[in-house]
Design a protein around this motif. Structure first.
Motif, short mmCIF file in Angstrom:
data_model
loop_
_atom_site.label_atom_id
_atom_site.label_comp_id
_atom_site.label_asym_id
_atom_site.label_seq_id
_atom_site.Cartn_x
_atom_site.Cartn_y
_atom_site.Cartn_z
N VAL A 223 0.90 -1.27 -0.03
CA VAL A 223 0.02 -0.18 0.07
C VAL A 223 0.75 1.46 0.00
N ALA A 224 2.07 1.19 0.89
CA ALA A 224 2.63 2.48 0.79
C ALA A 224 3.31 2.55 -0.25
N GLN A 225 3.87 1.53 -1.04
CA GLN A 225 4.79 1.70 -2.48
C GLN A 225 3.73 2.35 -3.50
N ALA A 226 2.29 1.88 -3.42
CA ALA A 226 1.56 2.13 -4.44
C ALA A 226 1.11 4.13 -4.02
N VAL A 227 1.12 4.29 -2.86
CA VAL A 227 0.99 5.58 -2.65
C VAL A 227 2.18 6.52 -2.88
N ARG A 228 3.40 5.87 -2.78
CA ARG A 228 4.82 6.66 -2.94
C ARG A 228 4.64 6.74 -4.49
N THR A 229 4.29 5.75 -5.30
CA THR A 229 4.06 5.94 -6.88
C THR A 229 3.37 6.86 -7.10
N GLY A 230 2.24 6.84 -6.62
CA GLY A 230 1.15 8.27 -6.96
C GLY A 230 1.52 9.43 -6.60
N LEU A 231 2.22 9.65 -5.52
CA LEU A 231 2.83 10.91 -5.30
C LEU A 231 3.99 11.39 -6.22
N GLY A 232 4.70 10.12 -6.56
CA GLY A 232 5.68 10.58 -7.74
C GLY A 232 5.25 11.14 -8.86
N LEU A 233 3.81 10.52 -9.33
CA LEU A 233 3.28 10.90 -10.53
C LEU A 233 2.33 11.97 -10.08
N ARG A 234 2.62 12.56 -9.15
CA ARG A 234 1.84 13.96 -8.89
C ARG A 234 0.41 13.66 -8.93
N ALA A 235 0.02 12.44 -8.36
CA ALA A 235 -1.60 12.00 -8.80
C ALA A 235 -2.11 12.37 -7.37
N GLU A 236 -3.43 12.12 -7.35
CA GLU A 236 -4.24 12.23 -6.39
C GLU A 236 -4.43 11.02 -5.52
N ILE A 237 -4.41 10.92 -3.96
CA ILE A 237 -4.22 9.63 -3.47
C ILE A 237 -5.50 9.55 -2.94
N ASN A 238 -6.33 8.20 -3.05
CA ASN A 238 -7.53 7.96 -2.50
C ASN A 238 -7.32 7.42 -1.23
N LEU A 239 -7.99 8.11 0.06
CA LEU A 239 -7.77 7.55 1.33
C LEU A 239 -8.66 6.58 1.57
N PHE A 240 -9.73 6.35 0.79
CA PHE A 240 -10.70 5.27 0.55
C PHE A 240 -10.46 4.47 -0.56
N SER A 241 -10.09 3.13 -0.67
CA SER A 241 -10.14 2.32 -1.80
C SER A 241 -10.89 0.96 -1.31
N ALA A 242 -10.89 0.36 -2.35
CA ALA A 242 -11.39 -1.04 -1.99
C ALA A 242 -11.12 -2.12 -3.01
N PHE A 243 -11.26 -3.37 -2.43
CA PHE A 243 -10.76 -4.52 -3.56
C PHE A 243 -12.04 -5.43 -4.00
N ASP A 244 -12.01 -5.53 -5.19
CA ASP A 244 -13.11 -6.50 -5.99
C ASP A 244 -12.39 -7.61 -6.68
N ARG A 245 -13.12 -8.55 -6.66
CA ARG A 245 -12.83 -9.80 -7.36
C ARG A 245 -13.08 -9.89 -8.97
N LYS A 246 -12.25 -10.02 -9.70
CA LYS A 246 -12.42 -10.19 -11.21
C LYS A 246 -12.14 -11.71 -11.51
N ASN A 247 -13.25 -12.31 -11.99
CA ASN A 247 -13.49 -13.67 -12.05
C ASN A 247 -13.29 -14.42 -13.50
N TYR A 248 -12.21 -15.26 -13.40
CA TYR A 248 -11.77 -16.01 -14.53
C TYR A 248 -11.16 -17.29 -14.31
N PHE A 249 -11.35 -18.24 -15.37
CA PHE A 249 -10.62 -19.49 -14.86
C PHE A 249 -9.27 -19.64 -15.78
N TYR A 250 -8.14 -19.97 -15.17
CA TYR A 250 -6.97 -20.25 -16.03
C TYR A 250 -6.01 -21.15 -14.85
#
Lengths: 504, 95
Positions: free
Chosen positions: A74-101
């Motif tokens: 999480v810290a690394q994603a935030v660091r990357t976002g800051l490095g790209l002068r991006a907005e950091i979302n204090l709230f985020s959430a995880f979803d499932r992307k379903n497929y079979f392999y």
């Protein structure tokens, strides 16, 4: 802020059989997050381990196992976002992307479709001196990588290694702001550079650390400007997505092929099907991945195993406070503080450790001279020496600075400095001591130089006569004197004395 | 919204569940029934109500970035129908 100002590059124009076409490109870059452990398990991310040895039960999709998020990712994603002068979302959430392999034992990938951790940002992609494309970032989300299938170990079986399963990826999604194959490669290069500065992704493309899906469409000149004005995609052509490319060269070749394929179809009156394609470097062509189409119904839904990810502004601020100087700033500072050319500043800031090395050399030395020595002599020598990296350089910044200060102090000539550099490179030692011990010091004693000049003149009366008619021949005398003094005579003094003696 | 047999067959296929042709009408009806219940829930006015993500007020549990697991190739492969040279061996899948 030490930002440089830029003009936008011209878009690439491809001449079709009937008219000119322009390209519109957007990229989804998958960057492996540099952490010790995986996104939701405590298994290692180390590359090249025994197959299936970096696997926790949760990665293997064993029943009853629950994911626990790695705060480091999480810290690394935030660091990357800051490095790209991006907005950091204090709230985020995880979803499932379903497929079979077979390399996805859970039967779904945990990703962030609806609430990504990073929002809009931007990257400045330089395309030459004073020319750069501003590429908008739409979002960055965290997701799990899949495992690896190997198809060539057995004629009838595929072999599956789950070591990569569950390793954290950042998917960095750009807006369709890229206008040519070279820009696309430069954009990936710039992301890689920034993430390497930040320490958030190693960017080793051969190991699959950094992979890109490229969306390509073509349009008539003028259409893109309409899209930019309105952000209405109907002005653009139908796009195709070329999946999973891990080389800058392939990215360029695939875009070029794909654009020409689409132009040919459009000019024949056909329409482009929106589809996923695969680039085949052996044949230099893209092919439709029909099997992917059918599976495209991913049935995303919020992952019931994970609560939303809520982070504090204070935590984000702490990460922001610890960010290193980024490539754009560093380059601008090198140009202003050391008087370097745009080109030299780019070369020296390509990698953070090269820049750090240069700064140590240039500390208290002449900046331009230091840049020349680092780029031409040191990089050149390292390249010849098995393509070594700067961290393996046998010459330390202090040693190189020593050589440079001997030049600027008038102790040695530039020519002798190169010999000295080679000695320091191969044998080591203190440059000043070597110069003294081996008698390499430049002769600035005019008496000694005069004696040498007199000797040459006395030995070559015929040349002296010719030089009286043709003053350019003075150079020959200078060369002879330098040779006689083993290159140690101060060239400036020799020039003056030769001119005086011949003229007189 | 009601689910027809074709949709039921598609959902089954996406979920890799083999469903006999004869079972489809009953399955479609059952799925429609579930969706009907959802629609009933949709009638509730939830204007201004935050989505509930947990029954108890909890923060997402985090782990430190440390390697604490793995090195258990044998256990990981134990249930595999076929494993060779440390890999899971599966029928050939290639694009």
């Amino acid at each position: 802020m030490l930002d440089l100002t830029y003009d936008a590059p011209k878009p690439k124009v491809i001449a079709g059989a009937k008219s000119d076409w322009e390209l519109v490109i957007g990229l989804e870059v998958h960057a492996q997050v540099a952490t010790a452990a995986k996104l939701f398990s405590g298994a290692s991310t180390r590359f090249g381990a025994e197959p299936n040895s970096n696997v926790a039960f949760v990665d293997a999709g064993m029943p009853g196992m629950l994911p626990v998020i790695n705060e480091g990712c999480v810290a690394q994603a935030v660091r990357t976002g800051l490095g790209l002068r991006a907005e950091i979302n204090l709230f985020s959430a995880f979803d499932r992307k379903n497929y079979f392999y077979p390399d996805l034992p859970q039967g779904y990938q945990i990703s962030q479709l609806y609430h990504p951790i990073v929002g809009e940002g931007e990257v400045i992609v330089e395309m030459g001196e004073g020319i750069a494309r501003r590429v908008r970032i739409e979002r960055i989300h965290l997701e799990q990588d899949a495992g690896k299938s190997i198809h060539d170990m057995d004629p009838h079986m595929s072999f599956v290694d789950l070591n990569r399963t569950g390793v954290a990826l950042m998917e960095i999604v750009s807006r369709p702001d890229i206008r040519g194959p070279e820009e696309a490669a430069a954009y990936v290069g710039k992301l890689r550079q920034i993430m390497r500065y930040l320490g958030t992704c190693d960017g080793n493309m051969q190991n699959g650390n950094l992979r890109a899906d490229v969306n390509v469409s073509v349009c008539r000149p003028g259409d893109y400007e309409k899209y930019q004005e309105t952000q209405d995609f109907s002005h653009l052509g139908t796009r195709c997505e070329i999946k999973n490319m891990n080389s800058m060269r392939f990215i360029q070749a695939a875009i070029d092929y794909e654009a020409r394929r689409q132009i040919a179809i459009r000019e024949d009156g056909g329409t482009i099907d929106q589809e996923t394609r695969l680039y085949d470097p052996d044949r230099n062509e893209t092919r439709s991945m029909r099997s992917k189409e059918e599976a495209h119904d991913y049935r995303y839904f919020p992952c019931p195993d994970l609560l939303p990810l809520e982070i504090d502004q204070g935590w984000v601020d702490d990460i922001a406070a610890g960010l290193p100087e980024l490539p754009d700033q560093k380059k601008a500072r090198f140009i202003t503080d050391f008087g370097l050319s745009d080109y030299d500043a780019s070369v020296l800031t390509a990698e953070a450790e090269n820049a750090a090395y240069f700064e140590e050399v240039a500390d208290g030395a002449d900046g331009k001279l230091a840049a020349n020595w680092v780029i031409n002599e040191l990089f050149g020598r390292l390249k010849k020496d098995d393509d070594k990296g700067i961290s393996e350089s046998p010459v330390s910044p202090a040693q190189l600075r020593g050589i440079i200060s001997l030049i600027t102090g008038g102790d040695i000539s530039g020519k002798i400095a190169k010999d000295l550099f080679e000695i320091v490179y191969t044998e080591g030692g203190d440059p000043a001591e070597i110069v003294t011990a081996r008698g390499m010091k430049q002769v600035t004693d005019t008496g000694a130089i005069e004696a040498a000049v007199d000797q040459i003149i006395a030995d070559n009366p015929a040349q002296v006569e010719k030089a009286k008619v043709n003053p350019k021949l003075a150079g020959w005398f200078v060369g002879q004197v330098m040779k006689a003094t083993g290159g140690k005579a101060n060239p400036k003094a020799v020039n003056e004395i030769v001119a005086k003696k011949l003229g007189g | 919204m009601s689910i027809d047999e074709e949709t039921a067959a598609k959902v089954a296929k996406l979920a890799r569940i083999a469903v006999d042709e004869e079972a489809l009408p009953a399955l479609a009806k059952e799925l429609s029934h579930i969706l009907g219940f959802m629609e009933q829930l949709n009638e509730v006015d939830i204007e201004g109500v935050e989505p509930m993500t947990s029954v108890t007020p909890m923060r997402l549990k985090r782990r430190k970035d440390m390697v604490t697991d793995g090195d258990q190739q044998e256990k990981i492969l134990k249930n595999a129908p076929d494993a060779r040279e440390g890999f899971f061996a599966v029928p050939k899948v290639v694009e």
